[in-house]
Design a protein around this motif. Structure first.
Motif, mmCIF file in Angstrom:
data_model
loop_
_atom_site.group_PDB
_atom_site.id
_atom_site.type_symbol
_atom_site.label_atom_id
_atom_site.label_comp_id
_atom_site.label_asym_id
_atom_site.label_seq_id
_atom_site.Cartn_x
_atom_site.Cartn_y
_atom_site.Cartn_z
ATOM 1 N N HIS A 101 0.755 -1.458 -0.055
ATOM 2 C CA HIS A 101 0.239 0.108 0.028
ATOM 3 C C HIS A 101 0.724 1.148 0.168
ATOM 4 C CE1 HIS A 101 -3.409 -2.516 0.422
ATOM 5 N NE2 HIS A 101 -3.141 -2.678 1.770
ATOM 6 N N VAL A 102 0.714 2.278 -0.839
ATOM 7 C CA VAL A 102 1.120 3.373 -0.960
ATOM 8 C C VAL A 102 0.376 4.784 -0.434
ATOM 9 C CG1 VAL A 102 2.897 4.834 -2.351
ATOM 10 C CG2 VAL A 102 2.723 2.545 -2.668
ATOM 11 N N ARG A 103 1.019 5.923 0.408
ATOM 12 C CA ARG A 103 0.521 6.420 1.048
ATOM 13 C C ARG A 103 1.445 7.902 0.429
ATOM 14 N NH1 ARG A 103 0.789 7.819 6.370
ATOM 15 N NH2 ARG A 103 2.037 6.301 6.167
ATOM 16 N N TRP A 104 1.052 8.559 -0.461
ATOM 17 C CA TRP A 104 2.003 9.611 -0.397
ATOM 18 C C TRP A 104 1.119 10.996 -0.692
ATOM 19 C CZ3 TRP A 104 -0.054 12.534 -4.520
ATOM 20 C CH2 TRP A 104 -1.042 11.763 -5.246
ATOM 21 N N ASN A 105 2.029 12.171 -0.655
ATOM 22 C CA ASN A 105 1.721 13.619 -0.981
ATOM 23 C C ASN A 105 3.099 14.633 -1.671
ATOM 24 O OD1 ASN A 105 4.134 14.893 0.800
ATOM 25 N ND2 ASN A 105 2.853 14.002 2.480
#
Length: 828
Positions: free
Chosen positions: A777-781
């Motif tokens: 799972h990827v979380r990004w900003n």
């Protein structure tokens, strides 16, 4: 030195022979003076400080005489033959000597052209003096010191005698000039003590009697390299001399000759015969000193006691007798049968210095005893040097012990380097860095490819029974199998010809093709568990391991046990128990191989243009223009590979492009054109200079040939210079070119940013320790412009990085990133 002439016209003139030597200690035993029969000599009157003397010297070396010169007489060296002279030292008696002799080995390159002769201490001196019946007198004991009763130098070590002897020459007026002269001289390689050439009696084998037979056997021998056959070794045979067999040592094989006081001799051929002569049972006798020396018996001719002569045999005789001595031939039961089954050997292998050692003694003894050389082929290796090109020596501290090298790098790494990293026939520099380099480039690449296959085969539960037929394989599969079968034929040929360097070169080339093109271009297929890709790679690794086995036996065996036998329990117990692969010509597609080779060359040119432009490979470009013979016939999927490798959206033939991309100029290649047209090369060059360069190069690149005037030319007949026009970068080599359009649109820039994001996620996967098959799972900003690009391409990014979800999250902590994007990963 001045040697006053004592006979003939020169004596009446009061002339002296001007003689030179680099070994003053040998003057004590001076026997003659040698001159070259065909060289011009002069009697010259030399005046220094109003003092005159008459000296005899070779005319080409007249400059060695000081002062004003007046040539009184000119004559050939042969005119001096048997002219007598007064020697400088009369310390020992040498009867019937001290006259001029003729010798063709005398040179006029240095010295005076008159060479002092001392036959006990030089092979050339001995040969010349013997031809005149001159005695061989030796005033030096076996320990290298002058005999005690020798005046001036008695008891001195021979090299220490130089100074007092030169002092004596100066005192007597015989010394003309004394100056330093650097030249080679033998020294003990252990303690560096000066050595002495020392004539002494020896037993000989008359090898000159079989000179023709040795030359015949050499002609039948397969030499590697071929030049040794007629060069170093052939010269040795053509100038064959009798073999000095005996040695005055304690250790060694005793010479089996018994002699009585009346000089009657017998050569004993076995312990059984010796026992019969001595009347004893000697089958258990140790046939070495001192035991064999205790055996005596009565002479059959005079009844005197026969004792063994003191000499032992040259150890090279033992080595040369190995082919039959190893079996105890002919005395040991079964030895005759074993010898006949093994003789002659298929090949032998040693370093180049053995041309006059083991190679010679093996052939000589075999020819003497069996009228046939003991080997069919010989591999003549170069010497091993240190990393700086110096001969390895313990006293220099530059010796690399083989066991420690193998402990550090592995036995197979050292074997591979010695066999494949250079010509075995040339001297080889060996060092840790050199071995590490070949390991990294080839063996490590091979090993990583094996690990790659094992990883994906296990992840995909691959079984050999799933392997599809050839018709169901892709173009890339068929290509690598074609190259594999070409490789089999090339390696088989190289091994047959004892050419390990060529075998290593083609094996290394294939390992590069397999890893850096087939596997890399098929990576997504392996990710997807493509059975055809897994089966093809398995087949390549199996055969490659068999081909490598003779050169890297341990790595090959480990691969066989851990990869091949795991996949196929029916496989042979060892790679070394398998049959050597046979090339299947039906699987070789020469055209396909050529197309892939062109594809790779075009990619390399494109990468070179990329590197020169400074634009990263992850930044897409709109188009590239290609110039290569056969480009139009290249399959579309290969063009797609080029497009993907260079990250270029469109590929076009450079001939179809609008407008010129480069300014082209050409000059004649005089080397190739001169070989073709000889004296007409200047005419061809003028015609080339007058031809439109752009049109000429375009024609040659499209057709491979062109005519200038009446002359046919090819691409290699030109020296081509291409200067890219603004906005383009061009890379060319051997008639092929790639031109990159460097213009970047906003869309291309955004696409480049997208690739950077994928790279960041992949690097984060690796640093976080995820397995290659783990879903995440990827979380990004990211900044707003880049965020839009990421959002619009979420599906594509997820597919590339095996992400099940990608969510924008402003709380993700900042990381160092050129684009300002921040990423956090978690395992699904």
């Amino acid at each position: 030195m001045r040697f006053p002439v004592t006979s003939g016209e020169l004596s009446d003139l009061g002339a002296s022979l001007l003689v030179w030597t680099t070994t003053p200690w040998t003057l004590v035993s001076n026997t003659a003076i040698a001159v070259h029969p065909d060289v011009d000599y002069v009697a010259v009157k030399a005046t220094v400080d109003e003092v005159s003397e008459i000296l005899v010297v070779a005319q080409p070396l007249l400059s060695k005489v000081a002062g004003e010169q007046e040539i009184l007489k000119t004559f050939k060296g042969r005119d001096l033959e048997r002219v007598t002279y007064k020697r400088p030292f009369d310390f020992i008696e040498i009867p019937d000597a001290h006259f001029v002799v003729l010798a063709t080995y005398v040179t006029t390159e240095d010295g005076t052209g008159l060479v002092h002769q001392s036959p006990a201490f030089g092979a050339d001196d001995l040969q010349v003096c013997r031809s005149y019946g001159l005695p061989v007198v030796n005033p030096i004991a076996p320990d290298g010191t002058f005999l005690p009763d020798t005046p001036v130098v008695g008891g001195l070590f021979f090299k220490e005698a130089d100074k007092p002897l030169v002092k004596e020459l100066k005192t007597s007026g015989a010394l003309y000039k004394h100056q330093p002269y650097e030249h080679e001289y033998p020294h003990c390689w252990r303690c560096h003590t000066a050595l002495i050439y020392y004539a002494q009696p020896s037993w000989y084998i008359r090898t000159t009697s079989i000179k023709d037979e040795l030359i015949r056997e050499n002609a039948k021998t397969d030499w590697h390299p071929e030049t040794i056959k007629t060069g170093r070794y052939g010269d040795w045979l053509n100038n064959n001399i009798d073999w000095a067999l005996s040695r005055n040592r304690y250790w060694g094989t005793p010479l089996p000759i018994w002699r009585c006081e009346n000089k009657h001799e017998i050569c004993v051929d076995s312990l059984k015969e010796l026992g019969g002569l001595a009347g004893q049972e000697l089958s258990n006798l140790d046939p070495h000193r001192p035991f064999v020396d205790d055996i005596t018996f009565a002479c059959a001719q005079c009844s005197s006691t026969m004792v063994r002569v003191p000499e032992v045999i040259d150890c090279w005789y033992d080595s040369g007798a190995m082919p039959f001595a190893q079996w105890g031939y002919p005395h040991k039961p079964g030895s005759v049968e074993k010898f006949k089954a093994a003789y002659p050997a298929d090949f032998i292998c040693e370093a180049i210095d053995q041309t006059r050692g083991w190679f010679y003694t093996l052939m000589t003894i075999g020819t003497l005893v069996f009228d046939e050389s003991s080997y069919k082929s010989v591999l003549c290796l170069g010497h091993i040097l240190d990393k700086d090109g110096r001969k390895m020596s313990k006293h220099l501290g530059n010796v690399l012990e083989p066991i420690s090298l193998m402990d550090q790098h592995g036995a197979d790494a050292v074997r591979w380097y010695m066999l494949a990293a250079g010509s075995p026939w040339s001297a080889r520099r060996v060092g840790h860095d050199a071995i590490s380099d070949v390991v990294r480039k080839t063996l490590l690449t091979y090993w990583n490819t094996i690990s790659f296959h094992a990883l994906y085969a296990e992840a995909s539960n691959f079984e050999l029974s799933q392997s599809p037929a050839l018709k169901d394989r892709t173009l890339m599969d068929r290509w690598i199998l074609s190259e594999l079968n070409v490789l089999i034929a090339e390696v088989d040929k190289a091994y047959t010809e004892f050419d390990s360097q060529s075998a290593g070169r083609v094996l290394a080339r294939f390992i590069d093709e397999l890893s850096n093109w087939y596997v890399r271009r098929s990576r997504r297929r392996f990710w997807d568990g493509d059975v055809a890709a897994l089966a093809t790679l398995h087949e390549c690794l199996l055969t490659l391991t068999q081909l490598l086995a003779p050169m890297v036996p341990f790595i090959a065996e480990h691969t066989w046990q851990e990869l091949i036998r795991v996949a196929d329990p029916k496989a042979a117990d060892s790679v070394h128990l398998t049959d050597f692969p046979i090339s299947q010509s039906a699987l070789i597609d020469i055209d396909l191989n050529a197309q892939v080779a062109m594809t790779r060359r075009v990619v390399e040119l494109g990468r070179a243009a990329r590197a020169e432009s400074g634009i990263k490979i992850r930044q897409p470009l709109q188009r590239a223009l290609i110039s290569a013979q056969g480009w139009s016939g290249l399959p579309n999927d290969m063009k797609e590979q080029i497009s993907d490798e260079l990250n270029v959206l469109d590929l076009e033939d450079i001939a179809d492009a609008d407008g010129d991309l480069v300014d082209i100029s050409v000059k004649a290649n005089f080397k190739s054109l001169g070989a073709k047209y000889g004296k007409a090369v200047q005419d061809v060059a003028k015609l080339i200079a007058a031809t439109d360069a752009t049109s000429l190069v375009k024609q040659l690149r499209s057709t491979g040939a062109a005519t200038v005037g009446e002359f046919d030319i090819a691409l290699d007949d030109l020296v081509i210079t291409e200067v890219p026009k603004s906005g383009w970068m061009v890379s060319s080599h051997d008639g092929e070119s790639v031109a990159l359009d460097l213009a970047l649109s906003p869309e291309l820039i955004a696409s480049g940013h997208l690739r950077e994001v994928i790279r960041l996620i992949q690097e984060r996967r690796k640093s976080d320790g995820f397995e290659i098959s783990d879903r995440i799972h990827v979380r990004w900003n990211a900044p707003s412009d880049l965020a839009k690009t990421i959002t619009a391409n979420t599906a594509h990014i997820s597919e590339e990085v095996l992400a099940l979800s990608m969510s924008e999250d402003s709380t993700v902590p900042a990381i160092e990133s050129e684009l300002g994007v921040n990423i956090a990963l978690s395992k699904a």
